[in-house]
Motif scaffolding. Structure first.
Motif, PDB file in Angstrom:
ATOM      1  N   ALA A  38       0.858  -1.187   0.000  1.00  8.39           N
ATOM      2  CA  ALA A  38       0.000   0.000   0.000  1.00  8.39           C
ATOM      3  C   ALA A  38       0.898   1.242   0.000  1.00  8.39           C
ATOM      4  O   ALA A  38       2.056   1.148   0.407  1.00  8.39           O
ATOM      5  CB  ALA A  38      -0.854  -0.021   1.258  1.00  8.39           C
ATOM      6  N   GLU A 121      -3.246  -2.443  -0.400  1.00 10.02           N
ATOM      7  CA  GLU A 121      -2.437  -3.049  -1.473  1.00 10.02           C
ATOM      8  C   GLU A 121      -3.301  -3.315  -2.707  1.00 10.02           C
ATOM      9  O   GLU A 121      -2.862  -3.128  -3.834  1.00 10.02           O
ATOM     10  CB  GLU A 121      -1.750  -4.361  -1.102  1.00 10.02           C
ATOM     11  CG  GLU A 121      -1.370  -4.787   0.284  1.00 10.02           C
ATOM     12  CD  GLU A 121      -0.861  -3.804   1.266  1.00 10.02           C
ATOM     13  OE1 GLU A 121      -1.728  -3.185   1.910  1.00 10.02           O
ATOM     14  OE2 GLU A 121       0.355  -3.659   1.483  1.00 10.02           O
ATOM     15  N   GLY A 198       3.640  -5.855   7.515  1.00 12.58           N
ATOM     16  CA  GLY A 198       4.860  -6.019   6.722  1.00 12.58           C
ATOM     17  C   GLY A 198       4.762  -7.229   5.804  1.00 12.58           C
ATOM     18  O   GLY A 198       5.742  -7.651   5.194  1.00 12.58           O
ATOM     19  N   GLY A 199       3.564  -7.792   5.683  1.00 12.03           N
ATOM     20  CA  GLY A 199       3.397  -9.083   5.020  1.00 12.03           C
ATOM     21  C   GLY A 199       3.477  -9.088   3.499  1.00 12.03           C
ATOM     22  O   GLY A 199       3.430 -10.164   2.904  1.00 12.03           O
ATOM     23  N   SER A 200       3.617  -7.952   2.864  1.00  8.73           N
ATOM     24  CA  SER A 200       3.763  -7.989   1.396  1.00  8.73           C
ATOM     25  C   SER A 200       5.065  -8.692   1.011  1.00  8.73           C
ATOM     26  O   SER A 200       5.156  -9.291  -0.060  1.00  8.73           O
ATOM     27  CB  SER A 200       3.752  -6.583   0.809  1.00  8.73           C
ATOM     28  OG  SER A 200       2.530  -5.968   1.094  1.00  8.73           O
ATOM     29  N   ASP A 201       6.060  -8.605   1.876  1.00  7.30           N
ATOM     30  CA  ASP A 201       7.304  -9.358   1.651  1.00  7.30           C
ATOM     31  C   ASP A 201       7.012 -10.853   1.572  1.00  7.30           C
ATOM     32  O   ASP A 201       7.635 -11.586   0.808  1.00  7.30           O
ATOM     33  CB  ASP A 201       8.268  -9.182   2.837  1.00  7.30           C
ATOM     34  CG  ASP A 201       8.899  -7.817   2.889  1.00  7.30           C
ATOM     35  OD1 ASP A 201       8.912  -7.120   1.868  1.00  7.30           O
ATOM     36  OD2 ASP A 201       9.395  -7.457   3.977  1.00  7.30           O
TER      37      ASP A 201
HETATM   38  N1  ASP Z   1       0.941  -2.440   4.080  1.00  9.55           N
HETATM   39  C1  ASP Z   1       1.154  -3.485   5.030  1.00  9.55           C
HETATM   40  C2  ASP Z   1       1.817  -2.917   6.281  1.00  9.55           C
HETATM   41  O1  ASP Z   1       2.048  -1.731   6.377  1.00  9.55           O
HETATM   42  C3  ASP Z   1       1.917  -4.621   4.460  1.00  9.55           C
HETATM   43  C4  ASP Z   1       3.238  -4.272   3.845  1.00  9.55           C
HETATM   44  O2  ASP Z   1       3.500  -3.130   3.484  1.00  9.55           O
HETATM   45  O3  ASP Z   1       4.062  -5.163   3.703  1.00  9.55           O
HETATM   46  O4  ASP Z   1       2.071  -3.653   7.187  1.00  9.55           O
END
Ligand code: ASP
Length: 456
Positions: A38, A121, A198-201
Motif C-alpha cells: 500500500a 495493497e 509487513g506481510g507484502s514481503d
Molecule cells: N501495508 C502493510 C503494512 O504496512 C503490508 C506491507 O507493506 O508489507 O504492514
C-alpha cells in the motif's frame, strides 16, 4: 530468466515514486510478476495508508465519525492518480470499493479489519496496473483468490496453504506484466485474510516460490542491508552477500528490512533474494543466498530488539525434578503466551518472552500458579529487557567470538544478564537492560567491524 519484484510502501507512496517503479519494471523484461504494498510514508511525519485504514476501521467499529480519515485515504490515491495523469474514474472506483468494504459484517472484528486493511495493497495494485496500461504496456492486475493464493483462516496472521504454490505456478502462462497485491490471501471458505504487518514481503516470497522464479527482488528505500542500524552506528558497512538464515536472525532481532517470516518460501525453493533501492536501482544491493563463504569476519551483523520480559524461577534441585520445565511452560501456554528463549542453570531458569503479551492480570496468574503448583523457592517477573544479537554463519566455529563480544559490552560498563549461544548455529544473543542497547551495539560494532575487514 523470470523475476518477481516486490515494491515496498515508500516506493509507491507518490506519483513520482510510481514513475520510478514503472521505469524499473519496464527496463527489464524478466520482471514479470510485480508485488505491491500500500502507499507508504512520503516523508517522516506522513502516515502509511495501512495505518490510516486501521484508524478508519477502528473508528467504524466504535461507531465514531469516519469521513475525515476516509477522505484522507481517498486523497492519497487521488494525488497519485492525478500525478500520473490518470482520469478520475480510477479514484471513483477506489472510493466505491472502500465504501463497500465499510459495509462488511462487523460481527468478527478481525475479519472486518482484514478486508479493510487489504484494500491498501489491492487498490494500489489496480492503480499501478492502470498506469502501466495507460503507458501502452501489456499489464494486468491479478486477484489473489483467482490466482489461488490460499491461506489459513486466521485474521491478521495468515499462513500460506501448500496447494497455493502449484496454483501460482500457472501464472507463468499469462502474458504481460502481472501486478499482484501483497499482504493477503483467501481462506478456502473464500474469506480474505491478511498476513502479519509487513506481510507484502511474504506474498512476494510465496509468489517467487510458486512460479519458480530465478530471482526475488525486494525493492525498498535503502541501498542495502547494513551490518548495524544506521540510526545507531555512523555509516555502518553494507552487507553484499548473506545467507537466508543470517537475514532471518537479523530480521527477527529488529532489522526492519524484511518481515522475518518472509524468506522462508524463497529459501525452501532455493531462490536467491536481492534487496535493492527503488531510488538507486543500479546499485548492487544485498544478495541473500543459501550459502556463503566467510573469510575474515565471521560476524555479519548486529541487531537488537527491546521489549522483552523475563519470568525468573528458582528452585533447589530443579535439575533433578522430572517434568519441571514442561509444567512451567504449560502454565505459560495456558495464558496463550509464546516464549523466545529459556536459559537455565541447575537451580534456576528464566523464560524470556515478548513483554506486550503480558497484562497485569496474566502476570499475577502466572506467578501465583508457578509458586503454588511448582512449589518454587522464588519467582518474579523482570521487565525492560533487550536482546542484542550477533549474527554470522561460522561464528560458532571461530574461537574467541564470545569473549570478544562480552569484553566489548563490558568495556561500555554494561552488565550482561543473560547469554544464549544455544542451538542456533548462526547467532549469539545477550540479554541486557533496554537502556544500554545503543551503547552495546556501538561497542560490538567497534569490536567486529572497525577494521573494515569485512568478509563479502
Ligand atoms: N501495508 C502493510 C503494512 O504496512 C503490508 C506491507 O507493506 O508489507 O504492514
Amino acid at each position: 530468466m523470470l523475476k518477481v519484484a516486490k515494491f515496498g510502501g515508500t516506493s509507491l507512496a507518490s506519483a513520482d515514486q510510481m514513475k520510478k517503479v514503472t521505469n524499473i519494471i519496464t527496463s527489464d523484461t524478466d520482471r514479470k510478476v510485480i508485488v505491491v504494498s500500500a502507499p507508504g510514508k512520503r516523508s517522516g511525519e506522513d502516515t502509511k495508508v495501512t495505518d490510516l485504514l486501521i484508524e478508519l476501521g477502528s473508528a467504524h467499529l466504535k461507531k465514531e465519525e469516519t469521513d475525515v480519515v476516509l477522505q484522507k485515504v481517498i486523497g492519497r490515491y487521488e494525488d497519485i492518480a492525478t500525478g500520473l495523469g490518470l482520469g478520475s474514474e480510477i479514484v471513483e472506483t477506489i472510493e466505491d470499493d472502500l465504501r463497500t468494504r465499510l459495509l462488511y459484517d462487523t460481527a468478527n472484528e478481525g475479519q472486518f479489519m482484514d478486508q479493510l486493511k487489504a484494500s491498501g495493497e489491492d487498490n494500489n495494485a489496480k492503480l499501478l496496473a492502470r498506469y502501466l496500461q495507460s503507458m501502452g504496456y501489456v499489464a494486468e492486475y491479478v486477484h489473489p483468490q483467482e490466482a489461488g493464493l490460499f491461506v489459513s483462516d486466521t485474521p491478521g496472521n495468515a499462513q500460506v496453504l501448500p496447494e497455493s504454490y502449484d496454483n501460482l505456478y500457472k501464472l507463468r502462462e499469462k502474458k504481460g506484466i502481472l501486478i499482484f497485491p501483497g499482504f493477503f490471501g483467501y481462506s478456502k471458505e473464500g474469506r480474505l485474510v491478511t498476513f502479519p504487518r509487513g506481510g507484502s514481503d511474504i506474498t512476494g516470497s510465496i509468489l517467487a516460490a510458486g512460479i519458480k522464479a530465478d530471482l526475488y527482488e525486494n525493492f525498498t528505500d535503502v541501498d542495502s542491508v547494513f551490518a548495524a542500524n544506521p540510526n545507531v552506528v555512523d555509516s555502518p558497512v553494507s552487507i553484499k552477500r548473506m545467507t537466508y538464515r543470517e537475514m532471518r536472525e537479523l530480521s527477527y532481532a529488529g532489522f526492519g528490512v524484511f518481515h522475518d517470516e518472509a524468506l522462508i518460501p524463497a529459501f525452501k525453493s532455493n531462490i536467491p533474494v536481492c534487496v535493492k533501492n527503488t531510488n538507486n536501482p543500479s546499485g548492487s544491493g544485498t544478495m541473500i543466498i543459501s550459502e556463503r563463504e566467510y573469510v575474515l569476519n565471521p560476524v555479519i551483523g548486529i541487531a537488537a530488539q527491546k521489549g522483552f520480559s523475563t519470568i525468573y524461577v528458582r528452585k533447589y534441585l530443579m535439575n533433578r525434578e522430572v517434568g519441571f520445565g514442561r509444567r512451567l511452560l504449560e502454565i505459560i501456554e495456558d495464558e496463550g503466551i509464546s516464549y523466545e528463549h529459556i536459559p537455565s542453570g541447575i537451580d534456576d531458569t528464566s523464560v524470556i518472552l515478548e513483554a506486550d503479551q503480558l497484562t497485569p492480570e496474566k502476570e499475577e496468574t502466572i506467578l501465583k500458579r508457578v509458586k503454588e503448583e511448582l512449589d518454587v523457592d522464588d519467582a518474579y517477573i523482570e521487565k525492560g529487557y533487550a536482546m542484542i544479537m550477533l549474527v554470522g554463519e561460522g561464528m560458532h566455529e571461530t574461537v574467541g567470538i564470545a569473549s570478544r563480544a562480552t569484553k566489548a559490552i563490558a568495556d561500555q560498563g554494561i552488565n550482561i544478564e543473560m547469554i544464549n549461544q544455544g542451538s542456533s548455529e548462526v547467532s549469539l544473543s545477550f540479554g541486557i537492560d533496554e537502556e544500554d542497547v545503543d551503547e552495546a551495539i556501538r561497542g560490538l560494532y567497534e569490536e567486529f567491524f572497525s577494521t573494515k575487514e569485512v568478509l563479502q
